[in-house]
Design an enzyme around this catalytic site. Structure first.
Site, mmCIF file in Angstrom:
data_model
loop_
_atom_site.group_PDB
_atom_site.id
_atom_site.type_symbol
_atom_site.label_atom_id
_atom_site.label_comp_id
_atom_site.label_asym_id
_atom_site.label_seq_id
_atom_site.Cartn_x
_atom_site.Cartn_y
_atom_site.Cartn_z
ATOM 1 N N LYS A 152 0.794 -1.139 -0.217
ATOM 2 C CA LYS A 152 0.025 0.122 0.074
ATOM 3 C C LYS A 152 0.897 1.251 0.036
ATOM 4 C CE LYS A 152 -4.049 1.971 2.421
ATOM 5 N NZ LYS A 152 -4.788 1.625 3.810
ATOM 6 N N SER A 180 -10.099 1.712 2.674
ATOM 7 C CA SER A 180 -8.884 2.376 1.957
ATOM 8 C C SER A 180 -7.794 1.594 1.237
ATOM 9 C CB SER A 180 -8.292 3.548 2.680
ATOM 10 O OG SER A 180 -7.365 3.046 3.463
ATOM 11 N N SER A 215 -10.014 -0.280 6.886
ATOM 12 C CA SER A 215 -9.231 -0.187 5.466
ATOM 13 C C SER A 215 -8.678 -1.502 5.053
ATOM 14 C CB SER A 215 -8.525 0.938 5.760
ATOM 15 O OG SER A 215 -9.083 2.197 5.568
#
Lengths: 475, 478, 92
Positions: B78, B153, B177
């Site tokens: 990420k 996210s 997330s």
């Protein structure tokens, strides 16, 4: 008018590394800009703080020395504001659960200046403003600080200076800070207000910042008292504001910044965990406690019969104070030793630009030298000359005196003076008739005899006395 | 069997036995990226050196060298986790061009085991969002249907894993997330116990809630990755020094079937749960009952306060954490006549709308006069939420809840209604507030879109959770 | 405080320049969001301890030792740099 002053003092701690990272805490002029920096102290994304235990120990030490109440559980909080010297846009500080509450520092008069609190926090970077631009050096960012906040107990600029001096001496005694105002390792902001004598409610307070020396503390406060008093006398009002001390003009000036919202939004720093201060840790730290400056000052007066002035000079420097006591332990005579230390040594140190603790002079040599003097084996002049020499070389005074034959004859100078007067009766007669200039002739004779080792001042005194007697008997 | 169907453990074995070369594995995943990333937008950047790094490993194998155990297996990371020398953008204009100056602790640990990093994945800007639509690089798209969001996210990581563009991925989870996109994309996603994995090098959104965790297509990979990234870190004061289990060994070596006591909190299964989600989940509950696990309805009475408490705490911490993006030391800068103007311009121009909204809300919650009413109350409500869970875990091993109240929604559907978007996290924020571990387990599909169930465990019970998940993976077929 | 004034105030504290449209949009949204936050007022929280950290961690400290660092990468990211200094427009 009554004057009410409270101080906020920042003391920079002498640790090896910064408070929340392993960068060196050194940031003096010799360190090139932005070399002692890392991801933590420059606020790189994702970096996290880890607390330096030494900072806690030093903080506890000062809290103990000022008789503060150490909190059982303390926390760090974030103080949020934007400034180019503040890399994370928040300063890690303490707010709701600080290191200690209360405590005091006692002035020489016996008056206690009470403390509000002591807390730990990180320093900001340094800004250099040049022609419309600001240059930033983060070497200082993250250097550990203790903030000491007093209650508004101070009632004159002199007390403020004495408080600061004692605080400085205290942190130096404890070995936790250089306590140097000019270098910025001790910084002071002052809150000050005046009110008509006896009035209960406090006047409007003004905060003064940017005071960078003891001299300026006094001057800034004096100026501000005068300014506020004048204002009130003329029926005006003091505005609550922050003023900066202007060194070159010797006055305080309003910062006149646009009214910018100030709301620091303190909240517990979620990157750090609480610290429990237990008795074991306190006991461990307590071993580092020493006699406080004010205690030493009182003891020197009480036990050695020193004057307040002498005691004050000696206590102002722990090395000097210890030097004094070691010397006295060897040869006694505290008053004379104190005199030599505060007058002669101070003079030599200033002349050579070498502080006593950096000199080659140790208490052993010093007491040996004074011993020779007190026994009358060398003159004052020789002692002074030798002191300066040993200060630089560290030689043994006994050896020098013997090798170079600097001792004066038994019984001191008196037999010599007598001998010279007997041998020059004509000159004595002329002296008594009024030719007083001849005194230098006699002294010259004596100096020649002693190969310059005698003290001319002492000789002059002795000749004058002897001649006075001689002239009297001539009448 | 296709290359991508192997697990990390199997690759490790094959590489060691010289039956597959690291460059073959990497080339395969790069090919998938080339084919699918234009549509799915899972990656913000690809590591241009990754194939060379794999070939270097080939060469070392050819020379007969011993390689680290997981040499050559490519992971997606990420883009809010620092890899030294690579860009970390956090999907924000404000960090465009920023090169990380150090490795996050998790990256350092994975690197030591030989893993390669194939690229940085898309996210909602600074991990603030539930759909991966709030990205300066555009939304990621759901591999099951590109009209739909990936969830957020960590949407880029979930899509990359689901679409087989990497062996597995790391995400970060502040209020769901990892779990929400894992659920929307049909993969496993674990948010570990708070303090189990170091946050050093994870760009902070809300420090007291953030945790890094793995996303993968199978439980084995999750277990291996967690074993590596978990543990105390001298650089993160909030990591626990609790010893790390060998999760892989716990799950696979010890074959004893365990008994589980499972709590179903009524607050998570009542009104507001979409029937399309409920149906496959209840089917799954039936399977558990068939296996004679104790499954009982319970109550977590303060659940209703989790979302407000979460958004107050998260935005408050975020408002402070994101202060450092001021255009002084790194990132982009928009000039002004003086310092103050410069930072206001920079932050006004280069933060996206959702980030600004959260910073402002958080600033509000901390400001004088509101601190006691919002921030402090939220932290007290958090205590009540924690106590709810503590009570349940006295009698149960796990809490089972839906991961999301709805199926994946269409791109653009909720983007203009922040409150509606915030409610996507209604089932996922409580474990973050309590610091508990939580895992998304894919259990089926509805209307061709994945549905996941959320397994919430007691503190540091990841080993048992993974064993349970492995049992489900092997035994449950819808 | 009126909604729009509140938005302007917190924007100032947050050092974020908002457009007029943003101010209006945010003030409408904030009214709704803050109202939702107010559901916490239903709780009786008088005696409840706030959470400071979810794990019972305490006294995490390191020993005082310094290491040499490599500042070059950090300086390299500076939007404006002169020699070894970061630079910003003047502060006043």
């Amino acid at each position: 008018m009554d004057v009410v002053i409270g101080l906020e003092v920042h003391v920079q701690l002498k640790t090896k590394s910064k408070i929340f990272c392993t960068c060196s805490a050194e940031y003096t002029k010799d360190v090139p800009p932005n070399t002692h920096i890392c991801e933590v102290c420059t606020g790189q994304p994702g970096a996290l703080p880890v607390f330096n235990k030494k900072v806690l120990e030093y903080g506890i030490l000062l809290a103990l020395a000022t008789r503060g109440k150490i909190n059982a559980v303390i926390r760090f909080e974030r103080k949020n504001y934007f400034y180019p010297d503040l890399p994370k846009s928040y300063q890690i500080s303490q707010y709701r659960a600080p290191l200690s509450l209360g405590g005091y520092i006692e002035l020489k008069s016996g008056k206690k200046i009470r403390l509000e609190r002591i807390h730990m926090e990180e320093d900001a970077g340094k800004l250099i403003h040049v022609a419309g631009e600001t240059f930033i050096d983060f070497n200082r960012a993250g250097v550990p600080l203790l903030e000491i906040v007093t209650k508004p107990d101070i009632s004159s600029p002199e007390e403020a200076v004495e408080f600061l001096m004692l605080l400085r001496e205290t942190v130096r005694y404890l070995g936790i800070s250089d306590g140097d105002m000019e270098e910025g390792s001790l910084r002071c902001d002052a809150n000050i207000s005046v009110k008509p004598e006896g009035q209960k409610e406090l006047g409007t307070k003004v905060e003064i910042k940017n005071i960078n020396s003891f001299k300026f503390v006094k001057r800034a406060l004096e100026f501000e008292i005068e300014r506020q008093t004048e204002l009130l006398r003329e029926g005006g009002k003091v505005v609550q504001e922050t003023r900066l001390f202007n060194e070159s003009k010797g006055i305080t000036e309003s910062m006149r910044t646009k009214e910018e919202a100030h709301d620091y939004r303190y909240f517990p720093d979620p990157d750090l965990v609480p610290i429990e201060i237990n008795e074991d840790l306190i006991e461990e730290v307590k071993k580092g406690l020493v006699e406080l400056p004010i205690e030493k000052y009182r003891r020197f007066i009480r036990d050695y019969g020193l004057t307040e002035e002498r005691a004050n000079i000696l206590k102002s420097d722990l090395y000097l104070a210890n030097f004094f006591e070691e010397t006295v332990k060897k040869i006694g005579q505290p008053e004379k030793v104190a005199n030599w230390l505060t007058v002669e040594i101070t003079g030599i140190s200033r002349e050579l630009g070498i502080e006593l603790k950096d000199s080659k002079l140790a208490p052993e040599r010093f007491s040996a030298l004074l011993g020779l003097l007190f026994e009358g084996r060398i003159s004052r002049a020789v002692a002074k000359k030798l002191l300066k020499r040993i200060y630089e070389t560290g030689e043994d005074p006994l050896e020098i005196v013997e090798k170079e034959g600097l001792t004066q004859s038994e019984g001191g100078l008196e037999p010599l003076v007598q001998k010279i007067l007997e041998a020059h009766s004509e000159q004595v007669r002329q002296y008594c008739k009024g030719k007083e200039k001849l005194i230098s002739f006699f002294i010259g004779q004596a100096m020649r005899e002693t190969r310059g080792t005698a003290d001319p001042v002492e000789l002059k005194k002795m000749f004058e006395e002897k001649l006075k007697d001689a002239c009297k008997s001539m009448d | 069997m296709k290359i991508e169907d192997f697990s990390i453990f199997e690759f490790s074995y094959l590489v060691k036995k010289r039956q597959i070369r690291p460059s073959i594995i990497v080339e395969h995943y790069l090919k998938n990226i080339e084919e699918k990333n234009d549509e799915l937008n899972a990656f913000i950047s690809i590591n241009e050196n990754v194939l060379d790094e794999a070939k270097e490993l080939d060469a070392r194998l050819d020379r007969g060298e011993e390689l680290p155990v997981y040499a050559g297996i490519p992971l997606a990371i990420k883009d809010n986790i620092n890899i030294d020398g690579m860009e970390t953008t956090c999907a924000s204009e404000i960090l465009r061009g920023y090169k990380a100056t150090y490795d996050a602790t998790v990256i350092k640990k994975l690197r030591e085991k030989g893993f390669l990093f194939i690229g940085k994945t898309n996210l909602d800007e600074f991990a603030m969002g539930s759909s991966t639509e709030f990205s300066a690089f555009g939304p990621s798209r759901n591999p099951y249907n590109p009209e739909y969001v990936t969830g957020g996210s960590s949407g880029g990581s979930a899509a990359a894993v689901a679409a087989k563009m990497a062996q597995a991925a790391l995400g970060s989870d502040t209020g769901g997330s990892i779990r929400l996109p894992a659920s929307f994309c049909g993969v496993y996603g674990l948010k570990p116990t708070y303090g189990r994995v170091s946050r050093f090098g994870l760009v902070a959104y809300a420090s007291s809630l953030d945790q890094i965790g793995p996303l993968a297509r199978n439980v084995e990979d999750i277990a291996i990755l967690l074993s590596i990234i978990a543990g105390w870190d001298s650089k993160d004061s909030t990591t626990s020094n609790m010893p790390v289990s060998d999760y892989f060994e716990y799950v696979f070596e010890n074959r004893k079937k365990e008994e589980y006591r499972i709590a179903l909190p009524e607050e998570y299964w009542g009104e507001g749960l979409d029937e399309k989600v409920r149906e496959p989940l209840e089917e799954f509950i039936g399977f558990l009952k068939m296996n004679r696990f104790k499954v009982e309805r319970v109550s977590l009475p303060h659940t209703r306060y989790a979302i407000p408490a979460y958004y107050i705490i998260a935005t408050a911490e975020a408002s402070s954490n994101l202060g450092r993006f001021d255009g002084v030391r790194y990132g982009r800068r928009k000039m002004g006549r003086n310092f103050r103007e410069m930072i206001e311009n920079t932050r006004g121009e280069f933060f996206g709308e959702e980030v600004k909204r959260r910073i402002l809300l958080g600033t509000f919650a901390l400001s004088t006069g509101y601190y006691e009413d919002y921030y402090l109350k939220a932290q007290k409500a958090r205590t009540l939420i924690i106590n709810d869970f503590k009570n349940i875990f006295r009698e149960f091993d796990f809490v089972l809840a839906p991961t999301s109240p709805t199926l994946p929604f269409k791109i653009g559907e909720k983007i203009d209604d922040p409150l509606k978007m915030y409610l996507s996290d209604i089932y996922t924020v409580s474990p973050n507030l309590a610091g508990l571990p939580a895992l998304n387990i894919p259990v089926g599909t509805s209307d061709g879109l994945p549905v996941g169930i959320q397994l919430i465990g007691n503190y540091f019970s990841e080993n048992r959770m993974l064993k349970f998940a492995y049992f489900v993976e092997k035994e449950y077929r819808r | 405080m009126k909604d729009i004034e509140l938005v302007r105030y917190v924007a100032k504290l947050s050092a974020i320049k908002l457009t007029e449209e943003e101010e209006i949009k945010f003030s409408k949204q904030f009214a709704k969001i803050i109202e939702y936050f107010n559901t916490l007022n239903e709780l009786e929280l008088g005696d409840v301890e706030p959470v400071f950290s979810v794990l019972p961690l305490k006294n995490v400290m390191r020993t005082d030792s310094a290491e040499a660092k490599n500042p070059e990468k950090i300086l390299d990211n500076a939007p404006d740099r002169e020699e070894n200094y970061f630079k910003t427009p003047k502060t006043i």
